[in-house]
Each structure stands twice: as structure tokens, then as C-alpha cells.
Enzyme design. Structure first.
Site, PDB file in Angstrom:
ATOM      1  N   SER A   1      39.883 -13.299 -29.979  1.00 52.65           N
ATOM      2  CA  SER A   1      39.114 -13.818 -31.113  1.00 52.65           C
ATOM      3  C   SER A   1      38.893 -12.872 -32.288  1.00 52.65           C
ATOM      4  O   SER A   1      38.335 -13.289 -33.295  1.00 52.65           O
ATOM      5  CB  SER A   1      37.761 -14.324 -30.634  1.00 52.65           C
ATOM      6  OG  SER A   1      37.940 -15.572 -30.040  1.00 52.65           O
ATOM      7  N   LYS A   3      29.286 -11.740 -36.885  1.00 50.76           N
ATOM      8  CA  LYS A   3      29.502 -13.022 -36.202  1.00 50.76           C
ATOM      9  C   LYS A   3      28.178 -13.518 -35.635  1.00 50.76           C
ATOM     10  O   LYS A   3      27.352 -12.700 -35.181  1.00 50.76           O
ATOM     11  CB  LYS A   3      30.535 -12.773 -35.095  1.00 50.76           C
ATOM     12  CG  LYS A   3      31.041 -13.987 -34.357  1.00 50.76           C
ATOM     13  CD  LYS A   3      32.161 -13.550 -33.415  1.00 50.76           C
ATOM     14  CE  LYS A   3      32.763 -14.691 -32.642  1.00 50.76           C
ATOM     15  NZ  LYS A   3      33.943 -14.262 -31.850  1.00 50.76           N
ATOM     16  N   SER A  15      37.833 -16.992 -32.304  1.00 52.88           N
ATOM     17  CA  SER A  15      36.568 -17.583 -32.701  1.00 52.88           C
ATOM     18  C   SER A  15      35.875 -16.818 -33.829  1.00 52.88           C
ATOM     19  O   SER A  15      34.934 -17.346 -34.407  1.00 52.88           O
ATOM     20  CB  SER A  15      35.642 -17.657 -31.486  1.00 52.88           C
ATOM     21  OG  SER A  15      35.425 -16.361 -30.972  1.00 52.88           O
TER      22      SER A  15
HETATM   23  N1  GLN Z   1      40.796 -18.540 -27.706  1.00 55.09           N
HETATM   24  C1  GLN Z   1      40.123 -17.911 -26.631  1.00 55.09           C
HETATM   25  C2  GLN Z   1      39.130 -18.863 -26.029  1.00 55.09           C
HETATM   26  O1  GLN Z   1      39.037 -19.948 -26.471  1.00 55.09           O
HETATM   27  C3  GLN Z   1      39.489 -16.642 -27.066  1.00 55.09           C
HETATM   28  C4  GLN Z   1      38.077 -16.722 -27.458  1.00 55.09           C
HETATM   29  C5  GLN Z   1      37.466 -15.371 -27.720  1.00 55.09           C
HETATM   30  O2  GLN Z   1      38.150 -14.352 -27.699  1.00 55.09           O
HETATM   31  N2  GLN Z   1      36.176 -15.374 -27.936  1.00 55.09           N
HETATM   32  O3  GLN Z   1      38.459 -18.544 -25.125  1.00 55.09           O
END
Ligand code: GLN
Length: 497
Positions: free
Chosen positions: A188, A76, A164
Site C-alpha cells: 500500500s 494517512k 491503500s
Molecule cells: N492491496 C493489499 C490489500 O488489500 C495491500 C493493502 C495494504 O498494504 N494496506 O490488503
């Protein structure tokens, strides 16, 4: 079967027997990326030459003692890697608009060091091919807030890959690489793994090192792998887990032999099903797939127990106070002075910061900085931040009490399968609600994984979440592996249409 579709365990076997070279495997992945990434937009920085060079070295060394030696992966775009552009998919680290002549103009940020995780992978001979798309600094559930644009779901290109870590999930699902790295602050890893029909694990907070991974919310961020099978997750975790002197939040709790724990035996395992994870409005097939999975576990000799996690409904609200508070602090480092986007504003420092940050950050990052700054301000700290911390403790207590009765908990990962690109764009709160089943584990700092558990009528993958006790990754891996062996969801491949 094409080499790119191999699991780590299968590829390792071929490498060891010299039926395949690492260079051939890397080349096959590069060709696959060239052929399909135009549709997916999963890979944002390519390190193909570096990968080939490393593969040749590994081949000429000829030793494949470690299961990850010679295996290509993607990380990532928040994992720092020496010499490889790493931008958090944010214009604040891309500096694309700066006029010529300014430092770094038109350049992406290139870290001078490696994250602990990529360093550990390098040490065993795994091969990094580049970086995958993510929501800007991991803020999102759909990989739509990336400055590189959306990543699409390999199972239906009109849908998101989740977020994400959407780029990592799509890349693994579409066989662009053998495995990938993601981060899970509020879901994410698990959500995109579920949307893309692959496996992914969020570790216990402190089990894996965050050193060299761009922070979103430091008390919630965890790093972990996405792979084609549970066995692959166990192999990767083995290589990256454990104490790191560079991350004071990592623990020296011993790391077990994860692969040895994959015995297929779940006899007598007590599995809780929390009633709060089945809510009105959720996709009926998701509910049915989890109930079916419970039956599979029962047929394997596990015992299903109904449980309650009463504070589940406060998870999202608590997360979206605490996370932005930490975001507002972590984003302060992007000031255009130390690195990243810079502007020609000589006379006024405050205006300089203002321009760098308003040009560099996208709307979701700005929204969180504002919410977080507000919730932490003197007048509102007690009402929001302190209260959210108290609820965090109650959520943690829920899990502690549940684990007096059960060993693991199963639930859906998300209320729906992958949604359409743009479905939540105008309504950030509806996007936040995607995290309904994901934020409790985060508040409690406990491990959870996603394993494929079926397909909806539209042909979209669905994921089963297995949540474990602190430091007990091996138990959820064992349960997921037994389930995977008893089903065949993970063998299906997307058509990319
Ligand atoms: N959907 C969550 C957010 O928007 C999780 C994001 C993540 O785990 N990086 O923060």
C-alpha cells in the site's frame, strides 16, 4: 516554481536562508488543497488551524537545524494524532448515523495520543496538516473502499490513485503537501506511489514503529514515507526509524545515516531480475520500463543477474489467507463500546455488537473478517492458516537464497499502470491480483521501494520496485537515488485533468 512543489531538501534550504517562512509554506499548501482537492479527494480530515499555529511557533523560534523543521505533511488516516480526527476511513469510527443523545453521536473518533511516528516528526518540528484518504482500515489497492469515497489519480482523474495509501500518494503528487505518511501491509505504499509517479518506501518489518497506527495485519503492517524524491525519503526515514519501547516488534539494529549513503555510486552493485516478475498479460510498457531501468543501472556500473524466486506465484494466495486471519482478530476491537459508532440497542449485547459492526464496517472489511474467521476455525486451521505460514517460510527462503547472489532485486511494482475507477469493484479477486509483485516482500519482512521509471502511452506513471535485504534500506535508497539522478521521471508534474 510554487512553494508547494518544493522537495524537503529544497524547502529546508529556503527556510534556513529565510527566503520562505514555514507559515508561508503551510498557507501555500492549504491554498493548493482548497484549489485541487475537490478533484482528487485526497484529504479527509483537515488540521489547518493547528498547522498554522505550529508554523508560527517554528518561525518565531527561527531555528531550522533539522531538515524537517517547518515542513508540512499529511498522514494517512490510520495514524493517531492527539486531538486530530482519525477514522481509518471507516464508518465504525465516524458514528455519523447514531441518533442524538448517544455518546459520540455524529462525531469522528479523536485520539487522545500520538503515534510514535507523528510524535517523532513533531519533535523535530515537522507540521501535520491533517489526514489522507485510505481504503477502509487500509484494506484495498485502490482507495475505493473508503467511507469518504475514492481518491483519483492526479495524472488521469478517471483512474484510481492506487491504495491503500492513495490519498497520501495523490497529495504528494499534486503538491498538496511536501511529503506524506503511508502504511504498507501488502503493497500500500509502493503501489500508489507507482500509480501517482512519486517515491515511496516500505521498511523492513520492525524498522519503524507501528505504535499508534491502526492495525490491519500485525505481522505484516509496516509504516513508511511517500515523497517527491529518494533524498526526501531518506530524510524522513532518518527521523522516524529505530527502536520504540512502545512497539515490541521494533529492533535496535542501528539506523545508518541514510542521506550519507546517497552517493550516486552503484559500481559493482549486483542487481537481480527475477523471471517470475514478468508474467503473461502484464502491460508491455511496464516490462519495457523495467528492462530499460536495468540498462541504466548497467551504464552506471552495476551488474545485472538473472535470478529466480520460485514461490512468487503463491504470494497473493498466502497473503490473502494470513492477512484476513489477522484482520479478523484486529477488527474485534471495534465493538461500539470503547469507541466509535454506537447504536440504541439496550437489551441484547450480541445484537448490539451485530448492529454496530454491520452498520459500521464496509463490505471489504466484512469479507476479510469472514475469510479470516473461517481460516482460523478449528476444522480449517491446518488446511489454510498453517499451510499459508509454511509457504510464507518458503517465500522468505527464496529471497534468502537470491541474496547469496545479488545485493538488490529490481522488478515492476504492478502489472499495469493506474486502472480506471470501478474496474475491479465487482470482482475482489481481480483486485487482489494487483498485488502479484508486492506480497513476496511482505511475507519475507524485507524493505522495498517504488521510484518513477517512465510513463505509458496514455501518460500514466510507471514505477520501478527495488527490493533489499533485511535492515538494508540504505542500499535500496542508494540504488534508487543513483537511478533517479540518471533519469528525470520524478521531475514531471501531473496536470490534474
Ligand atoms: N492491496 C493489499 C490489500 O488489500 C495491500 C493493502 C495494504 O498494504 N494496506 O490488503
Amino acid at each position: 516554481m510554487s512553494a508547494t512543489a518544493l522537495t524537503i531538501a529544497q524547502a529546508h534550504d529556503k527556510l534556513r536562508k529565510k527566503e520562505l517562512s514555514s507559515e508561508e509554506l503551510v498557507r501555500a499548501c492549504i491554498e493548493r488543497i482548497e484549489a485541487v482537492d475537490g478533484k482528487l479527494n485526497a484529504v479527509v480530515h483537515r488540521n489547518f488551524e493547528g498547522a498554522l499555529e505550529q508554523a508560527k511557533k517554528v518561525d518565531s523560534n527561527g531555528k531550522f537545524d533539522h531538515p524537517l523543521t517547518g515542513i508540512p505533511y499529511l498522514a494517512k488516516d490510520v495514524y493517531c494524532e492527539e486531538g486530530v480526527p482519525t477514522t481509518g476511513c471507516s464508518n465504525v469510527l465516524r458514528n455519523p448515523t447514531s441518533p442524538d443523545g448517544l455518546r459520540g453521536a455524529g462525531k469522528d473518533y479523536i485520539p487522545p495520543f500520538d503515534s510514535t511516528t507523528t510524535k517523532r516528526l513533531k519533535a523535530v518540528g515537522a507540521i501535520s496538516m491533517g489526514k489522507t484518504n485510505t481504503d477502509e482500515f487500509t484494506m484495498g489497492a485502490s482507495t475505493e473502499t473508503s467511507c469518504f469515497g475514492v481518491t483519483r489519480c492526479p495524472w488521469d482523474l478517471t483512474c484510481v490513485a492506487g491504495g491503500s495509501s492513495g490519498g497520501s500518494a495523490a497529495a504528494v503528487s499534486a503538491d498538496e503537501c511536501i511529503f506524506a505518511l503511508g502504511t504498507d501491509t501488502g503493497g500500500s505504499i509502493r503501489e500508489p506511489a507507482a500509480f501517482c509517479g512519486i517515491a515511496g518506501i516500505r521498511t523492513t518489518y520492525g524498522r519503524t514503529s507501528r505504535y499508534g497506527v491502526m492495525s490491519m495485519a500485525s505481522s505484516l503492517d509496516t509504516i513508511g514515507p511517500l515523497g517527491k524524491t529518494i533524498e526526501d525519503l531518506a530524510i524522513i526515514l532518518q527521523a522516524i526509524a529505530g527502536k520504540d519501547l512502545k512497539d515490541g516488534t521494533t529492533s535496535d539494529v542501528p539506523v545508518p545515516d541514510y542521506r550519507a549513503e546517497l552517493t550516486g555510486n552503484v559500481k559493482g552493485l549486483k542487481i537481480g531480475i527475477p523471471k517470475e516478475y514478468f508474467i503473461p498479460g502484464m502491460h508491455p510498457e511496464i516490462e519495457a520500463s523495467v528492462r530499460d531501468a536495468a540498462k541504466v543501472f548497467e551504464s552506471l556500473g552495476a551488474k545485472i543477474v538473472d535470478i529466480s524466486l520460485p514461490h512468487t506465484k503463491y504470494g497473493v494466495a498466502t497473503y490473502y489467507i494470513l492477512c484476513p486471519c489477522e484482520v479478523s482478530s484486529n477488527m474485534a476491537r471495534y465493538d461500539g463500546i470503547r469507541y466509535g459508532h454506537t447504536v440504541q440497542e439496550k437489551d441484547n449485547l450480541v445484537e448490539y455488537y451485530g448492529r454496530v459492526r454491520s452498520e459500521g464496517f464496509g463490505p471489504e472489511v466484512k469479507r476479510r473478517i469472514m475469510i479470516g474467521t473461517y481460516a482460523l476455525s478449528a476444522g480449517y486451521f491446518d488446511a489454510y492458516y498453517r499451510k499459508a505460514q509454511k509457504i510464507r517460510t518458503l517465500i522468505k527462503e527464496d529471497f534468502r537464497a537470491a541474496y547469496e547472489k545479488v545485493d538488490v532485486i529490481i522488478s515492476p511494482v504492478t502489472p499495469t499502470p493506474a486502472f480506471k475507477v470501478g474496474a475491479h469493484t465487482d470482482d475482489p479477486v481481480s483486485m487482489y491480483l494487483e498485488d502479484a509483485f508486492l506480497s513476496g516482500q511482505v511475507m519475507a519482512g524485507i524493505p522495498a521501494l517504488s521510484v518513477p521509471c517512465g510513463f505509458s502511452k496514455e501518460g500514466l506513471p510507471m514505477g520501478l520496485q527495488i527490493t533489499g535485504q533485511q535492515w538494508k534500506e540504505e542500499v535500496i535508497l542508494r540504488a534508487a537515488h543513483a537511478y533517479e539522478q540518471a533519469t528525470e521521471w520524478q521531475t514531471k508534474k501531473p496536470t490534474l485533468s
